[in-house]
Scaffold this active site. Structure first.
Site, PDB file in Angstrom:
ATOM      1  NE  ARG A 292      -1.432   2.533   2.782  1.00 44.34           N
ATOM      2  CZ  ARG A 292      -0.943   3.681   3.195  1.00 44.34           C
ATOM      3  NH1 ARG A 292      -0.885   4.732   2.393  1.00 44.34           N
ATOM      4  NH2 ARG A 292      -0.458   3.795   4.429  1.00 44.34           N
ATOM      5  CG  ASP A 293       2.985   4.573   2.930  1.00 45.64           C
ATOM      6  OD1 ASP A 293       2.525   5.435   2.157  1.00 45.64           O
ATOM      7  OD2 ASP A 293       3.727   4.858   3.883  1.00 45.64           O
TER       8      ASP A 293
ATOM      9  CG  HIS B 256       3.412   4.818   8.982  1.00 48.30           C
ATOM     10  ND1 HIS B 256       3.001   3.783   8.173  1.00 48.30           N
ATOM     11  CD2 HIS B 256       3.831   5.799   8.127  1.00 48.30           C
ATOM     12  CE1 HIS B 256       3.156   4.118   6.899  1.00 48.30           C
ATOM     13  NE2 HIS B 256       3.658   5.348   6.840  1.00 48.30           N
TER      14      HIS B 256
ATOM     15  CG  HIS C   2       7.732   7.669   5.565  1.00 50.04           C
ATOM     16  ND1 HIS C   2       7.663   7.384   4.236  1.00 50.04           N
ATOM     17  CD2 HIS C   2       6.511   7.374   6.070  1.00 50.04           C
ATOM     18  CE1 HIS C   2       6.452   6.939   3.932  1.00 50.04           C
ATOM     19  NE2 HIS C   2       5.721   6.928   5.034  1.00 50.04           N
TER      20      HIS C   2
ATOM     21  CB  CYS D  96       6.135  11.744   1.230  1.00 51.93           C
ATOM     22  SG  CYS D  96       4.960  13.039   1.691  1.00 51.93           S
TER      23      CYS D  96
ATOM     24  CG  ASN E 160       6.727   3.048   4.448  1.00 50.12           C
ATOM     25  OD1 ASN E 160       6.374   2.919   3.284  1.00 50.12           O
ATOM     26  ND2 ASN E 160       5.972   3.623   5.356  1.00 50.12           N
TER      27      ASN E 160
END
Lengths: 299, 299
Positions: free
Chosen positions: A9-10, A201, A203, A234, A243
């Site tokens: 996903r991310d 979470h 990064h 991002c 991440n």
């Protein structure tokens, strides 16, 4: 410690080229094979806004259904929840944004409206037997509004908690946080809402992500997000890395003696494989440097 | 917190192409301009073994002599010490290796002989009015012998301390250490030898370097090594990234409220400039991601 694999996903949502559904599914398969038991598999958002996630239903239909593996889908509203429930997710992850400017840009709605939606999403998810989790985005700093204060984070956490999520995640969406902020914010979350699981979470945009992960573990989170290969950018910081990498985080936790149940070698292989189809060197380092055979659990 | 800029020495020593002396000097000039006050400028080792450092005397003759800036040269023996003293260094940094195999490969001598040399180097440096510091290499793990135990490190530290260095540095030469090991090893060093300053040297080979730096600060080091751009590999792990980057470490310390006196913007610029003449993207991230304006000192 639970590691939540967010690569599908991310990790992928900001990739320019559309990644084939079968590749996303193989990424999930590799994650499961390496021992991951919570996977944020996709995002049920408008395909016009995030074309990479337009195949959410197809991904969910193809992922391996293994006992003990829980799949989560990101949702921003009730339409997304409908799709996630139809697709058979085990968890829904709803996003609240800590600043108004970012909320308007990311969610297209003010924070109050996003919180109102969340109440309905959480209630409906519970009713459907699906676990609702919530992520507070830009909880350590906002690209538009700068510093985000701990007090404001705590207030929003209270509002999020009122809807009864099983877990709240504090997200450093743009990778600006430092360990002392993690200690403070996670500590407050644990103190104010001991009945709700805490997750973070991070990064690694400015090389603080792994130090933040250590601080989060020490502050009592029960889960950390990570992506195989360290994928994920991002949209507001295009040159930034993504991440924290699942394989590098696993190396770190192993050294610290924190149990995680994951296979470092398989993860490092999966990270390297990810680089081959992305056509780029991934930010993760373990696949390049190699695991170190003799790290003992010293904690 | 003192940051020791090691880019001109450790950052460059494994670069294949010879870097022009004037470029090395500009790197030092940029370090000084950014506020660095301790710089490991070069290494007085045999030019046949490390051709990149063959211009040690020329580098030292050209670096800016600014009040309060201390230049260190790495030495492995008395011949190196002679050269370093002639070249006008302010400090000499002597290297002891924690394992026999690495000592033979790196120093060409067993650990006992290296320790015997160290006594003479330290005594002669003191007599010449030059500060002797010692680095214990592979203090967190060895590429040949694997795990390095804390007890062995403490024993070697005692031997090193007996010669009266002003500072002892524990080096994670191949980037395998984790924060709990740093806490333990630095804590022991501080406890056993409170009169000697403690320093650490971390490589970010497996993404643990910055978390280790945080642990070292908390355990009481007064100095940390770093290199502009994060330059620096290890001959035994060619694909690995280098030292923790001065600019990224500075970002982290600023966020933690640890004073350092350095200019983040100038450091990030210097890191990006370094990438231009190396023809490669440097491992440091701050130059790509940008500083974040509103990180406050929360500690």
């Amino acid at each position: 410690m639970e590691i939540v694999e967010v690569g599908p996903r991310d990790g992928l949502q900001n990739e320019d080229g559309l990644v084939p559904t079968r590749t996303k599914v193989e990424l999930v398969q590799r994650a499961v094979a390496a021992g991951l038991r919570r996977i944020e598999a996709t995002s049920f958002v408008h395909p016009g806004r995030v074309p990479q996630m337009a195949d959410a239903e197809q991904v969910m239909a193809a992922v391996p259904r293994v006992d003990g593996v829980s799949y989560s889908g990101l949702v921003l509203n009730e339409r997304g929840l409908d799709r996630a429930l139809d697709a058979g997710v085990d968890e829904v992850n709803y996003v609240v944004v800590a600043t108004e400017t970012f909320s308007q840009r990311n969610q297209g709605a003010p924070v109050e409206e996003v919180l109102a939606r969340w109440e309905r999403v959480a209630a409906r998810a519970h009713a459907a037997g699906v676990r609702p989790t919530a992520t507070l985005a830009v909880a350590f700093g906002c690209p538009f509004e700068g510093e985000v204060r701990a007090e404001g984070v705590a207030t929003l956490v209270d509002r999020i908690a009122a809807a009864g999520p099983v877990e709240i995640s504090l997200a450093d969406t743009i990778g600006v946080g430092v360990p002392s902020q993690v200690t403070e914010r996670v500590g407050r979350l644990r103190e104010d809402h001991p009945e709700i699981a805490a997750r973070c979470h991070f990064h690694n945009t400015r090389n603080t992500g792994y130090a933040n992960a250590v601080a989060a573990v020490e502050a009592g989170v029960s889960a950390l997000d990570a992506s195989i290969g360290g994928l994920g950018g991002c949209p507001f910081a295009p040159a930034a890395t993504g991440n924290v990498a699942t394989e590098d985080l696993t190396y770190l936790l192993t050294g610290l003696g924190v149990l995680h149940g994951l296979d470092q070698e398989l993860l490092a292989e999966a990270g390297t494989w990810t680089g081959t189809w992305l056509g780029a060197q991934v930010p993760a380092l373990l696949g390049r440097a190699g695991t170190f055979p003799a790290v003992s659990a010293v904690r």
